[in-house]
Design a protein around this motif. Sequence first.
Motif, mmCIF file in Angstrom:
data_model
loop_
_atom_site.group_PDB
_atom_site.id
_atom_site.type_symbol
_atom_site.label_atom_id
_atom_site.label_comp_id
_atom_site.label_asym_id
_atom_site.label_seq_id
_atom_site.Cartn_x
_atom_site.Cartn_y
_atom_site.Cartn_z
ATOM 1 N N ARG A 1 0.776 -1.395 0.114
ATOM 2 C CA ARG A 1 -0.127 -0.032 -0.450
ATOM 3 C C ARG A 1 0.732 1.187 -0.089
ATOM 4 N NH1 ARG A 1 -2.688 -3.696 3.290
ATOM 5 N NH2 ARG A 1 -4.600 -3.597 3.186
ATOM 6 N N GLN A 2 2.007 1.167 0.404
ATOM 7 C CA GLN A 2 2.787 2.466 0.642
ATOM 8 C C GLN A 2 2.939 2.188 -0.382
ATOM 9 O OE1 GLN A 2 5.125 1.641 4.163
ATOM 10 N NE2 GLN A 2 3.644 1.973 5.814
ATOM 11 N N LYS B 1 12.617 -2.115 3.711
ATOM 12 C CA LYS B 1 12.243 -3.880 3.072
ATOM 13 C C LYS B 1 11.758 -3.343 1.360
ATOM 14 C CE LYS B 1 10.016 -7.772 4.770
ATOM 15 N NZ LYS B 1 9.074 -7.930 3.306
ATOM 16 N N PRO B 2 12.481 -4.570 0.961
ATOM 17 C CA PRO B 2 12.199 -3.935 -0.501
ATOM 18 C C PRO B 2 10.803 -3.991 -0.742
ATOM 19 C CG PRO B 2 14.337 -5.146 -0.226
ATOM 20 C CD PRO B 2 13.967 -4.932 1.231
ATOM 21 N N GLN C 1 18.027 -8.023 -5.604
ATOM 22 C CA GLN C 1 18.168 -7.706 -6.796
ATOM 23 C C GLN C 1 16.535 -6.640 -6.622
ATOM 24 O OE1 GLN C 1 18.503 -11.129 -8.522
ATOM 25 N NE2 GLN C 1 19.502 -10.484 -10.231
ATOM 26 N N GLN C 2 15.384 -6.815 -6.135
ATOM 27 C CA GLN C 2 14.043 -6.674 -4.873
ATOM 28 C C GLN C 2 14.202 -5.219 -4.743
ATOM 29 O OE1 GLN C 2 11.553 -8.490 -2.553
ATOM 30 N NE2 GLN C 2 12.150 -9.932 -3.909
ATOM 31 N N GLN C 3 15.519 -4.825 -4.002
ATOM 32 C CA GLN C 3 16.072 -3.080 -3.330
ATOM 33 C C GLN C 3 15.969 -2.401 -5.171
ATOM 34 O OE1 GLN C 3 14.393 -1.600 -2.378
ATOM 35 N NE2 GLN C 3 15.804 -0.912 0.064
ATOM 36 N N ARG C 4 16.935 -2.958 -5.945
ATOM 37 C CA ARG C 4 17.478 -1.925 -6.828
ATOM 38 C C ARG C 4 16.176 -1.827 -8.036
ATOM 39 N NH1 ARG C 4 22.206 -4.810 -10.296
ATOM 40 N NH2 ARG C 4 21.723 -6.402 -8.838
ATOM 41 N N LEU C 5 15.377 -3.273 -8.062
ATOM 42 C CA LEU C 5 14.097 -3.067 -9.074
ATOM 43 C C LEU C 5 13.000 -2.180 -8.759
ATOM 44 C CD1 LEU C 5 12.361 -3.988 -11.479
ATOM 45 C CD2 LEU C 5 11.345 -5.448 -9.696
ATOM 46 N N ASP D 1 14.803 4.906 2.588
ATOM 47 C CA ASP D 1 14.459 5.306 4.284
ATOM 48 C C ASP D 1 15.747 3.504 4.544
ATOM 49 O OD1 ASP D 1 14.025 4.990 6.657
ATOM 50 O OD2 ASP D 1 11.531 4.405 6.296
ATOM 51 N N GLU D 2 16.814 4.020 5.012
ATOM 52 C CA GLU D 2 17.901 2.786 5.372
ATOM 53 C C GLU D 2 17.432 1.502 3.902
ATOM 54 O OE1 GLU D 2 17.353 1.042 9.127
ATOM 55 O OE2 GLU D 2 15.755 2.239 9.867
#
Lengths: 276, 277
Positions: free
Chosen positions: A161-162, B115-116, B174-178, B194-195
Amino acid sequence: MTERLFTLAVWMSAALVAVVLVWVIGDLVRLGIPHLSLDFLFAAPRDAGRNGGIGPILVSTVLIIGVTLTAALPLGLMAAVWLAEFTTRGHALGKAIRLSLDVMAGVPSIVFGLFGNAFFSIYLGMGFSILSGGLTLACMILPVFIRTCEVGLAAVTDTWRQGAAALGMTRTAAIWHVLLPAASPAIAAGMVLGIGRATAETAALIFTSGYVDRMPESLWDSGRSLAVHIYDLSMNISGGDTAADAAALVLITLIVLFNMLAQWLSDRWLHRRLVA
Amino acid sequence: MTNYSESPYTLGSIDEAVACCAPKPQLKVRALSVSYGDRRVLETVSMDIYRGCITALIGPSGCGKTSLLTSINRLTDMLPSARVEGSVCFEGQEILDTTVDTLRLRRRIGMIFQKPNPFPISIRRNLELPLREHGVRKRSERASRAEQALRDVGLWEEVKERLDSSALSLSGGQQQRLCIARALVLEPEILLMDEPCSALDPISSAVVEELILRLRGRYTIVIVTHNLAQAKRVANYAGFFWMTERVGKLIEFGQCQRLFDTPAHALTQAYVDGVRG
């Protein structure tokens, strides 16, 4: 010692439940199979159902379930979305609606039958018709369907949602493209529960869709559902037992097929939403 | 070591990134306070965020750094109990004004979460969905912008064969880069992070950190981090937050190097020396 007794009790209970189920299905298969034929599935009932088949009854059943789902699915999904996404904790109206849904989920189906008769058949002038019966069943399955979908939506993680909001997506887009697909297993479960209940229902239909066993010509015709047919054969018609067994076997097969179809549709929907 | 000449990135090498020799404030935060119900978490913060620079927000957990970030893109609107006072001025426009179009604002100010959080849909749709929501009707344009964003975050070579598989099948890094690509695809001006590395393993974390360095100059970045060494490595400016009487406050703000080498405040000194916190 207690450990062993407890283990034994747990095993025995599970076995007992399984045995009962196997017994019921086994009995139906044993008694029903001899009467079952392609002719039985397509022919009209003769001699009050002792002979002939269940063709018109199958058609009525499918039509009733069709009306039920057409009414209950969109309404139920929207209501679930409202409860899960538009009310916050402590929202007074949300709380009241949840409570009334939970109460309604426990109302006996005969009460829904009387309500459907009063409201759809008489007040709205639909008479004894497939439409009136289907809508009554929709009222009956809505509470459980809405609550299942709502719980499924509420279980979807807030990070999506965020994430959607942070991308400047509207709430509608987030719900439609992200949250509903993510909740689709729960939606499918709710649908399967609803279809199961609707297909097996008799009490709510006797006063609404009636028990005319002719082939229905439109949704405004009265139509006898399979469950009503079985009830009638086994309770009111002497010598109707074998036909009842065969019809019950068809009913159980139908429920299993409906469930598989719901599962397949939801998987496909999920897959399309997630991948395409 | 990473061989930059064979790097998959298209943003140019780190050294080419614009340095902030003549900083221009892009965001002006003035007397910003955030409360949740009766509890005040951040009090009267004033600071400038400079265009093209990386600003790190450091300090212990619970002192309002994330609340500051979510006030800037108005994500605080999602929490009915949140109340934001003060002023945040973004290129002459007051962000906290209730008449601001938050959807447009959030397109211009992207956010990356701890969190990704890629959507449980395909890699391709993760990038094209926000574009479609912001009115990019042409399929070919969506596809080319998605590819560019993936190239920008160095993910293109890794995923170009499986754009249609679920984004959740990617590794955490990879998820975070996506997610960064998903923010970049909308061509924002500011990125709030955020972190972004704290949920990643050390190697993925290093990759994302390098990516953040490459974004410097092209985007204005505000990053919350608990990793002081990371703040020191990436940031041009740093703000140190501390909790006094259970309310978060900005203790010191300035050029990152200066803040770490010669902190003006005793609390900052103690924190960067690792004595407290």
